[in-house]
Design an enzyme around this catalytic site. Sequence first.
Site, PDB file in Angstrom:
ATOM      1  N   GLU A 111       0.858  -1.164  -0.077  1.00 25.22           N
ATOM      2  CA  GLU A 111       0.043  -0.172   0.009  1.00 25.22           C
ATOM      3  C   GLU A 111       0.729   1.178   0.116  1.00 25.22           C
ATOM      4  OE1 GLU A 111      -1.911  -0.441   3.619  1.00 25.22           O
ATOM      5  OE2 GLU A 111      -3.274  -1.996   2.930  1.00 25.22           O
ATOM      6  N   LYS A 113       2.306   4.372   1.317  1.00 30.03           N
ATOM      7  CA  LYS A 113       2.278   5.004   2.584  1.00 30.03           C
ATOM      8  C   LYS A 113       1.937   6.415   2.537  1.00 30.03           C
ATOM      9  CE  LYS A 113       5.428   5.289   6.917  1.00 30.03           C
ATOM     10  NZ  LYS A 113       4.997   6.720   7.088  1.00 30.03           N
ATOM     11  N   ASP A 115       0.959  10.220   3.563  1.00 30.14           N
ATOM     12  CA  ASP A 115       1.696  11.212   4.071  1.00 30.14           C
ATOM     13  C   ASP A 115       1.009  12.201   5.028  1.00 30.14           C
ATOM     14  OD1 ASP A 115       3.942  12.337   5.678  1.00 30.14           O
ATOM     15  OD2 ASP A 115       4.659  13.215   3.895  1.00 30.14           O
ATOM     16  N   TYR A 223      -6.287   2.047   6.437  1.00 34.45           N
ATOM     17  CA  TYR A 223      -5.446   1.081   6.258  1.00 34.45           C
ATOM     18  C   TYR A 223      -5.476  -0.052   7.178  1.00 34.45           C
ATOM     19  CZ  TYR A 223      -2.723   3.838   9.730  1.00 34.45           C
ATOM     20  OH  TYR A 223      -2.492   4.744  10.649  1.00 34.45           O
ATOM     21  N   LYS A 313      10.682   3.458   2.896  1.00 33.87           N
ATOM     22  CA  LYS A 313      10.823   4.865   2.588  1.00 33.87           C
ATOM     23  C   LYS A 313      11.406   5.273   1.361  1.00 33.87           C
ATOM     24  CE  LYS A 313       9.260   7.376   5.919  1.00 33.87           C
ATOM     25  NZ  LYS A 313       9.468   7.797   7.327  1.00 33.87           N
ATOM     26  N   CYS A 405      19.822  46.361   9.160  1.00 29.58           N
ATOM     27  CA  CYS A 405      18.488  45.873   8.532  1.00 29.58           C
ATOM     28  C   CYS A 405      18.254  45.980   7.325  1.00 29.58           C
ATOM     29  CB  CYS A 405      17.454  46.276   9.486  1.00 29.58           C
ATOM     30  SG  CYS A 405      15.558  45.527   9.015  1.00 29.58           S
ATOM     31  N   CYS A 408      14.831  48.437   7.274  1.00 30.61           N
ATOM     32  CA  CYS A 408      14.756  49.788   7.784  1.00 30.61           C
ATOM     33  C   CYS A 408      16.212  50.436   8.184  1.00 30.61           C
ATOM     34  CB  CYS A 408      14.004  49.804   9.102  1.00 30.61           C
ATOM     35  SG  CYS A 408      14.641  49.036  10.378  1.00 30.61           S
ATOM     36  N   CYS A 423      16.880  42.352  13.647  1.00 34.60           N
ATOM     37  CA  CYS A 423      16.662  44.012  13.704  1.00 34.60           C
ATOM     38  C   CYS A 423      16.277  44.423  14.938  1.00 34.60           C
ATOM     39  CB  CYS A 423      15.754  44.431  12.573  1.00 34.60           C
ATOM     40  SG  CYS A 423      15.383  46.121  12.752  1.00 34.60           S
ATOM     41  N   CYS A 429      10.548  49.064  12.523  1.00 37.37           N
ATOM     42  CA  CYS A 429      10.932  48.451  11.292  1.00 37.37           C
ATOM     43  C   CYS A 429       9.785  48.021  10.365  1.00 37.37           C
ATOM     44  CB  CYS A 429      11.618  47.278  11.535  1.00 37.37           C
ATOM     45  SG  CYS A 429      12.044  46.279  10.234  1.00 37.37           S
TER      46      CYS A 429
HETATM   47  S1  IVH Z   1      -0.265   0.341   8.899  1.00 39.80           S
HETATM   48  C1  IVH Z   1       0.086  -1.570  12.930  1.00 39.80           C
HETATM   49  N1  IVH Z   1      -0.600   1.433   6.292  1.00 39.80           N
HETATM   50  O1  IVH Z   1       2.464   5.548   8.741  1.00 39.80           O
HETATM   51  C2  IVH Z   1       0.267  -0.821  11.450  1.00 39.80           C
HETATM   52  N2  IVH Z   1       0.243   2.746   8.019  1.00 39.80           N
HETATM   53  O2  IVH Z   1       5.113   5.622  10.025  1.00 39.80           O
HETATM   54  C3  IVH Z   1      -0.083   0.435  11.693  1.00 39.80           C
HETATM   55  N3  IVH Z   1       0.656   5.072   7.254  1.00 39.80           N
HETATM   56  O3  IVH Z   1       1.230   5.483  12.026  1.00 39.80           O
HETATM   57  C4  IVH Z   1       0.238   1.396  10.461  1.00 39.80           C
HETATM   58  N4  IVH Z   1      -0.068   4.828   5.290  1.00 39.80           N
HETATM   59  O4  IVH Z   1       0.058   6.920  10.201  1.00 39.80           O
HETATM   60  C5  IVH Z   1      -0.087   1.776   7.725  1.00 39.80           C
HETATM   61  N5  IVH Z   1      -1.100   2.091   4.242  1.00 39.80           N
HETATM   62  C6  IVH Z   1      -0.550   2.481   5.417  1.00 39.80           C
HETATM   63  C7  IVH Z   1      -0.224   3.571   5.881  1.00 39.80           C
HETATM   64  C8  IVH Z   1       0.304   3.817   7.086  1.00 39.80           C
HETATM   65  C9  IVH Z   1       0.440   5.912   5.960  1.00 39.80           C
HETATM   66  C10 IVH Z   1       1.246   5.704   8.395  1.00 39.80           C
HETATM   67  C11 IVH Z   1       0.381   5.577   9.708  1.00 39.80           C
HETATM   68  C12 IVH Z   1       1.353   4.972  10.513  1.00 39.80           C
HETATM   69  C13 IVH Z   1       2.729   5.564  10.178  1.00 39.80           C
HETATM   70  C14 IVH Z   1       3.734   4.809  10.513  1.00 39.80           C
END
Ligand code: IVH
Length: 683
Positions: A111, A113, A115, A223, A313, A405, A408, A423, A429
Site C-alpha cells: 500500500e 504510505k 503522508d 489501512y 521509505k 536591517c 529599515c 533588527c 521596522c
Molecule cells: S499500517 C499496525 N498502512 O504511517 C500498523 N500505516 O510510520 C499501523 N501510514 O502511524 C500502520 N499509510 O499513520 C499503515 N498504508 C498504510 C499507511 C500507514 C500511512 C502511516 C500511519 C502510521 C505511520 C507509521
Amino acid sequence: MSTTYSDLVAKINQWNTAYHVLDNPTVSDAEYDQAFRQLLALEAENPALITPESPSQRVGANPIDEFRKITHRVKMLSLDNAFSLTETVAFFERAAKELAVNLNELTLYSEPKLDGLAIAIHYHKGILVYAATRGDGQVGEDVTHNIKTIQSVPIKLVTTNPPDILNVRGEVFMPKLAFEKLNRLSAQNGSKLFVNPRNAVAGTVRQMNPKIAAERDLQFIPYGIGDYSNEQRFSKHSDIMVYLQTLGFKQNPHCTAFAASLNALEKNYATMAQQRANLPMEIDGIVYKLDLLEQQANLGFTAHHPKWAIARKFPAEQVTTQLLEVDFQVGRTGVLTPVARLEPVFVGGVTVSNATLHNMDEVERLGLHIGDTVVIERAGDVIPKVVKVAQPGTMQTPIIMPKHCPVCAAEVERIAGQVAYACTNGLLCAAQSAERIRHYASRRFMNIQNLGPKLIELLYGLGIVKTIADLYTLKVSDIANLEGCGEKSAQNVIDSIAATKVTKFATFLGALGIHGVGEEGAKNIAQAYKSLDALLVVVDAMPADFSDANLITFKVNIPNVGLVMSKNVVNFFKEPHNRSIINAILGAGVILEAAEATAADQTPVLFGQTWVLTGTLTMPRPEAKALLEGLGAKVAGSVSKKTTCVVAGENAGSKLAEAEALGVTVMDEAAFLNVINRNNIKP
Ligand code: IVH
C-alpha cells in the site's frame, strides 16, 4: 413526513459517497444543493427529526473547549522503516524464518504510505461515535468534531448489518491540490503558510473549531482495523480492505498482493516510485504487510511496531544547482533569515529557485559560499533545503550577516542565547510593523473586532497606520473610502478600537510582540510586576549596558521566566522608539488594568531557587542567609549546575570560579541588596 426525511438523508449520503469516496458524482451540484437546502429546512422546522447520520451534522455548531483524551482499546502502533531493498528483503526473510516457511511462500500486500496523520474512527452499530488521534499509541485526543467534517468518512456505515463495534484506522491527508490552494489563500490573507501537507493536516485536525476543518479538503483512507466485534470473518488483510470499501470508505490507490521475493519487491518499488508524482496525494514510501492474518497473529508485535509489516521509505529527491545569491528576510519579530537564491531547478515535482538556510550557523556548517554548486533536496517538506556543497565556486564569495536591517537600516544584533540575528528597531521596522499591528489587534491579544489582517495591510501599505499607536488616531474618513469599506464599516472599526481601550496589563504586554513573550510569558511578568509603571521603574533603574546580575534583579520574582526572556523585555523597554510608541498609546487614553493579587503572590518569590554565598560581604553571612531564606530560597554551601545564583563578596575564590565555569549567574552585594530591597525585606 419522517420517511421523507430519512429518505432525504439516505439520498444525500449516497450522493456524498459517490462524489467523495468513489470519485464518481451521480448528481449535478444544483440538484445536490437543492436537496441539502430542503434537508436543512426540514430540520429547522422540526429539530426532533435530526439523526446523527444526517449530512447536516458533519459540522457541529460549536467549537470545543478542550481535547478530551481517548484510550485506544487496541493500541495504535507505528511501523518499522526500511531504506533499501536489502533491508526490506531481510525483514521478510526473518518473518519467513520465524513462520518456518520460504520467503516466496509469503503473500505481501503493498500500500502507498500516505503522508498525513493516523486516526482511529470508532463505529457503534454502524454509527460514527468518536475519532481520535494516535497520541502516544495508547491514549489519543478526541478530534471527532473535525473528523466528522471529512466527506470521505461515512457518518453511518453503508450496510444493513453493521458490527456492534468497528474501529477503523487510517490516514487523514490533504491532497496536493488542496494544499496548494490552502497556502495560496493563506498567502492572500497574510496568514502563516504550512510547510507541507502533513503539517497542514495536523494543524487542521487539532483545531477547536470544526468550521475550519470543514473548509479544508481533508480526506481519509483506511489501512486497517482496531477492535472489531466479529473478527473471525476475515482471513486476509486484503479482505478487510475490500470490506471497508463496501462500508463506504475510500480505497488506497495502487495496492497489490504478490509473492515475496527480491525481484518482486524491487519491481513493486520501482513502479510505485514512478507513480508517485502522478498521485493526487503525497506519499513518503510503501507499506508492505503480510496478507494472511494468521501469519500476522503468529508474528505479533514489538512494543512499537508489528513484526508483519514494514515501511520502505522513499529517499528525499536531490538535485544540484548553483547558489546565485543569499538574501536576508526580516520576519515579524525582526529575525533575519538567510535565503538562498538558486539557479531554478526541477525537484520533487516543482521548480525551485529559493531555499531557506535557517540561520548563520547552518551557513557555516555547510561551508557555503556564493557561486558554489550545491545539492538541494525536497523531501516530504515543501520548503527545499540545501544539503551540502557539491563543488565550491571559483570566487568563494563569503555570506555575511548584514550589520544593518535590509528593510529599515537599523542595527542588527544577535539575540541573546540564540543563533539568530534580529533588527533592533522593534516597533518601527517596516518588515515588522504590519505583522506587529496584526499581532497586536489579533484575537489572542487586544482582540480588536473588525480590524482584520486585510484592512491592516491596506492601512499600512497606504502609510495611514505605521505603528500600533496610529490605530488610536484613526478617523472614519481614513477608512471609509478604502476598497470594500464604507462609512458604516469604518465607524465599526473605530468603535471596536475604542472598545478595547481598557485592557489588562498582561494582554497589552503580550500584544506588543516582544521576542519570545507569548500569552503565558506576558501573564507571568504582569502577575509579578502588577503594572507597567512598576516594571518601568525597574527597567529604568538598570544601566544601559546591564549585566546578567542586573537582569536577575529584574527577573528574580517572575516564575517560569528565564534570563533570555527577561533580557528581551528589558531591551524592548529600553529602546526609545518603543517607549515613545507606548507613551503615544497611553496618551491616547488606553488604560492598563493592573494584575490582581493572587494566591501565587503568597508563595515566597525565591521559592525553589538555590543560592550560594561566597567571599566577604559587608553584612554578616548568617544575616544574608536568613534574608534569602526569608524569601523562600535554599542557601547551599557548594556550586552546581542547579544553582540559581552566586552572591560574590570581596575576595571570592573557588566558588566564584566554579560558578563562572558552569555559567551560573553571579551577582555582587549591591545587586543582591537590590533583590532584597525590592522584595521589601530590610537588611
Ligand atoms: S499500517 C499496525 N498502512 O504511517 C500498523 N500505516 O510510520 C499501523 N501510514 O502511524 C500502520 N499509510 O499513520 C499503515 N498504508 C498504510 C499507511 C500507514 C500511512 C502511516 C500511519 C502510521 C505511520 C507509521
